[in-house]
Design a protein around this motif. Structure first.
Motif, short mmCIF file in Angstrom:
data_model
loop_
_atom_site.label_atom_id
_atom_site.label_comp_id
_atom_site.label_asym_id
_atom_site.label_seq_id
_atom_site.Cartn_x
_atom_site.Cartn_y
_atom_site.Cartn_z
N GLY A 54 15.01 12.85 -21.20
CA GLY A 54 14.79 13.95 -20.27
C GLY A 54 13.39 14.06 -19.71
N LYS A 55 12.50 13.15 -20.09
CA LYS A 55 11.12 13.19 -19.62
C LYS A 55 11.05 12.78 -18.13
CE LYS A 55 6.56 11.37 -20.90
NZ LYS A 55 6.17 10.87 -19.59
N ARG A 56 10.12 13.36 -17.42
CA ARG A 56 9.94 13.04 -16.00
C ARG A 56 9.45 11.59 -15.87
NH1 ARG A 56 8.29 16.04 -11.36
NH2 ARG A 56 8.80 14.69 -9.58
N ARG A 57 10.10 10.82 -15.00
CA ARG A 57 9.72 9.42 -14.80
C ARG A 57 9.90 9.02 -13.34
NH1 ARG A 57 12.40 6.01 -19.86
NH2 ARG A 57 10.71 6.37 -21.34
N ILE A 58 9.02 8.10 -12.92
CA ILE A 58 9.09 7.52 -11.58
C ILE A 58 9.47 6.05 -11.74
CG2 ILE A 58 7.89 7.09 -9.41
CD1 ILE A 58 8.15 10.07 -10.23
N PRO A 75 18.72 13.17 -14.71
CA PRO A 75 17.78 14.30 -14.56
C PRO A 75 16.36 13.90 -14.91
CG PRO A 75 19.78 15.00 -15.69
CD PRO A 75 19.85 13.51 -15.60
N GLY A 76 15.42 14.28 -14.04
CA GLY A 76 14.02 13.99 -14.29
C GLY A 76 13.55 12.66 -13.77
N VAL A 77 14.49 11.80 -13.34
CA VAL A 77 14.13 10.46 -12.86
C VAL A 77 14.11 10.43 -11.34
CG1 VAL A 77 14.91 8.07 -12.69
CG2 VAL A 77 14.93 9.22 -14.89
N SER A 78 13.06 9.86 -10.78
CA SER A 78 12.98 9.61 -9.33
C SER A 78 13.01 8.11 -9.12
CB SER A 78 11.70 10.20 -8.75
OG SER A 78 11.69 11.60 -8.87
N LEU A 79 14.07 7.61 -8.51
CA LEU A 79 14.19 6.18 -8.24
C LEU A 79 13.79 5.92 -6.80
CD1 LEU A 79 15.03 3.31 -9.01
CD2 LEU A 79 17.38 3.90 -8.36
N SER A 139 0.83 -1.21 0.00
CA SER A 139 0.00 0.00 0.00
C SER A 139 0.86 1.26 0.00
CB SER A 139 -0.94 0.00 1.21
OG SER A 139 -0.22 0.07 2.43
N LEU A 140 2.04 1.18 0.65
CA LEU A 140 2.93 2.33 0.65
C LEU A 140 3.55 2.57 -0.73
CD1 LEU A 140 4.81 2.08 4.07
CD2 LEU A 140 3.11 3.75 3.38
N ILE A 141 3.85 1.49 -1.43
CA ILE A 141 4.35 1.65 -2.80
C ILE A 141 3.32 2.39 -3.64
CG2 ILE A 141 4.97 0.41 -4.92
CD1 ILE A 141 6.14 -1.78 -3.09
N TYR A 142 2.06 1.95 -3.52
CA TYR A 142 1.00 2.62 -4.27
C TYR A 142 0.92 4.10 -3.91
CZ TYR A 142 -3.74 4.25 -5.17
OH TYR A 142 -4.82 5.01 -5.55
N ARG A 143 0.97 4.40 -2.63
CA ARG A 143 0.86 5.79 -2.20
C ARG A 143 2.03 6.62 -2.72
NH1 ARG A 143 -0.85 5.29 4.21
NH2 ARG A 143 -2.57 3.79 3.92
N GLN A 144 3.25 6.05 -2.64
CA GLN A 144 4.42 6.80 -3.10
C GLN A 144 4.35 7.07 -4.60
OE1 GLN A 144 8.26 5.16 -2.10
NE2 GLN A 144 8.42 6.60 -0.41
N VAL A 145 4.04 6.06 -5.38
CA VAL A 145 4.00 6.23 -6.83
C VAL A 145 2.85 7.14 -7.22
CG1 VAL A 145 3.66 5.03 -9.03
CG2 VAL A 145 5.12 4.00 -7.26
N ARG A 146 1.70 6.96 -6.60
CA ARG A 146 0.55 7.82 -6.91
C ARG A 146 0.87 9.28 -6.61
NH1 ARG A 146 -4.37 7.42 -2.90
NH2 ARG A 146 -2.72 8.46 -1.69
N GLY A 147 1.49 9.54 -5.46
CA GLY A 147 1.82 10.91 -5.10
C GLY A 147 2.84 11.53 -6.04
N ALA A 148 3.85 10.71 -6.42
CA ALA A 148 4.87 11.24 -7.33
C ALA A 148 4.28 11.53 -8.71
CB ALA A 148 6.01 10.23 -7.44
N LEU A 149 3.38 10.68 -9.19
CA LEU A 149 2.76 10.91 -10.50
C LEU A 149 1.83 12.13 -10.46
CD1 LEU A 149 1.89 7.27 -11.62
CD2 LEU A 149 3.63 8.77 -12.59
N ALA A 150 1.14 12.31 -9.35
CA ALA A 150 0.21 13.44 -9.25
C ALA A 150 0.94 14.78 -9.36
CB ALA A 150 -0.54 13.36 -7.92
N ALA A 151 2.23 14.80 -8.99
CA ALA A 151 2.99 16.05 -9.02
C ALA A 151 3.16 16.59 -10.44
CB ALA A 151 4.34 15.85 -8.35
N PHE A 152 3.11 15.70 -11.44
CA PHE A 152 3.27 16.19 -12.81
C PHE A 152 2.21 15.62 -13.77
CE2 PHE A 152 5.82 12.36 -12.56
CZ PHE A 152 5.64 11.71 -13.77
#
Length: 425
Positions: free
Chosen positions: A262-266, A284-288, A164-177
């Protein structure tokens, strides 16, 4: 005797945990190697994201397990490395598996994932003939203890699971852009439990990637692509979550830079060893994102429910006592079977001989008196076994041993149920 050789997230990095891995064929070969080297007759390998544990049963001969840790280190660590395996023996090993199955040893206290993993992996080990009656009984008892802990305490209530935390983290990061297209790499049990968290959120488009064909896209809805095709010509995506059993990195830095432009990616790497090149975090642009980043939230959730741990430990103590009785039954099961076979065979042999002597020529009828003689003769012959047992107990353990035997017999049969034990005092 039960033994375990284990390593977990407390002692090793994800990369080092990933070194401790075996395919089904390799596990069977390793079991044969352990049998030849140490007399190991049963083996259960528990593999999760946070732990690698081998549960072992010897053939009953005296063993010296002091050489086991170096043996496992040499097998998995490689030249000049130490992973930090830990050996547990006897009751310590049994208790540890009970605590693991009850999720008391998990990052997320009370999480149910470990129970699913144990059940699935022990079923495969049974099918391969690696788990017999001793490890089978141990795992079944540990799973039962875990089930009671989750049912009879609040330890599993409102638990924040890693999934559930993975879902929350990825969802929140995607919502930012405003990202919405997610690639899921892998089709194993872990991914099948993770995807439903995203499936309830209809904002996301799902792409399923696997080395071999799977039913993930049909089951969860989305598009399916083979791994080779995805690596050669990946569609645009905003997030990639990978959890495969690959022994090598699937997504290198060069590939990520070339396809991302250079595209934003999670990126979330749930695999052990890693599927994604750790240096991707510098692109740049990548969140691991990594499972280790979930630890603070999991610890916070753990602290909120730690008051339930004493209740869980009391349940484990009860189940340990129950298992101890079961273990004793297993240890004498061969002798019990021989006694049962003897008691079944003797009456038939005696009856055949006696009927041949007592029956009149040409008649199958035996008189009541003759039958009573036959039954009395059978009873006296069979009584030799418990009489010899009682004498042996008295020689080895004195009257207290006899008292315990009589009480045990009285608990399970009419014999000695109402007997007075004062004469043994």
């Amino acid at each position: 005797m039960y033994y375990s050789i284990s390593i977990d997230y407390h002692l090793a990095s994800p990369a080092d945990l990933g070194r401790v891995d075996l395919t089904e064929a390799e596990l069977e070969a390793f079991a044969a190697e352990l049998r030849d080297a140490f007399g190991i007759v049963e083996l259960f390998f528990l593999k999760t994201c946070n732990r690698r544990e081998f549960y072992l049963v010897s053939d009953g001969e005296p063993v010296d397990p002091n050489g086991w840790v170096p043996f496992f280190e040499g097998r998995f660590a490689g030249e000049g490395r130490v992973l930090g395996f830990r050996l547990r023996e006897g009751q310590s090993c049994v208790r540890h598996l009970f605590e693991v199955a009850s999720s008391l040893a998990s990052l997320a206290l009370g999480e149910p994932e470990i129970a699913h993993q144990i059940k699935q992996q022990v079923a495969a080990a049974r099918s391969a003939g690696l788990v017999g009656k001793y490890l089978g009984a141990l795992v079944d008892a540990a799973v039962r203890a875990g089930k009671r802990v989750r049912a009879e305490t609040q330890i599993g209530r409102q638990v924040v699971s890693p999934l559930s935390l993975i879902y929350r983290q990825v969802r929140g990061a995607l919502a930012a852009f405003g990202g919405k297209r997610i690639v899921f790499v892998g089709a194993g049990p872990y991914m099948r439990r993770l995807v439903p968290h995203f499936g309830r959120d209809h904002r996301f488009e799902k792409i399923f990637v696997n080395r071999s064909p799977s039913d993930m896209a049909a089951h969860f809805g989305g598009m399916a692509i083979g791994l080779d095709g995805f690596l050669a010509n990946p569609p645009e995506f905003d997030a990639l979550i990978s959890a495969t059993g690959s022994n090598t990195v699937l997504f290198g830095r060069d590939w990520l830079e070339r396809t991302g432009r250079g595209k934003r990616r999670i990126l979330f790497d749930a695999a052990t060893p890693p599927d994604i090149d750790p240096s991707a975090a510098d692109i740049p642009g990548v969140s691991l994102l990594l499972p280790a980043g979930l630890e603070e939230a999991l610890r916070r959730n753990w602290r909120e429910r730690q008051c339930e741990i004493p209740k869980a430990e009391r349940i484990i103590e009860e189940e340990l006592a129950r298992f101890e009785a079961r273990k004793q039954s297993l240890q004498i099961s061969q002798w019990v079977s021989e006694i049962q076979d003897y008691f079944a065979r003797v009456p038939l042999d005696l009856a055949g001989k006696y009927l041949a002597e007592a029956s009149h020529p040409g008649s199958d009828v035996v008189s009541r008196q003759e039958m009573e003689k036959l039954l009395s003769r059978i009873g006296k012959r069979l009584a030799v076994i418990p009489i010899l047992s009682m004498r042996g107990i008295a020689r080895s353990h004195g009257t207290e041993g006899v008292r315990a035997a009589i009480e045990a017999i009285g608990d399970g049969s009419a014999l000695f149920k109402d007997a007075s034990l004062t004469r043994l005092g």
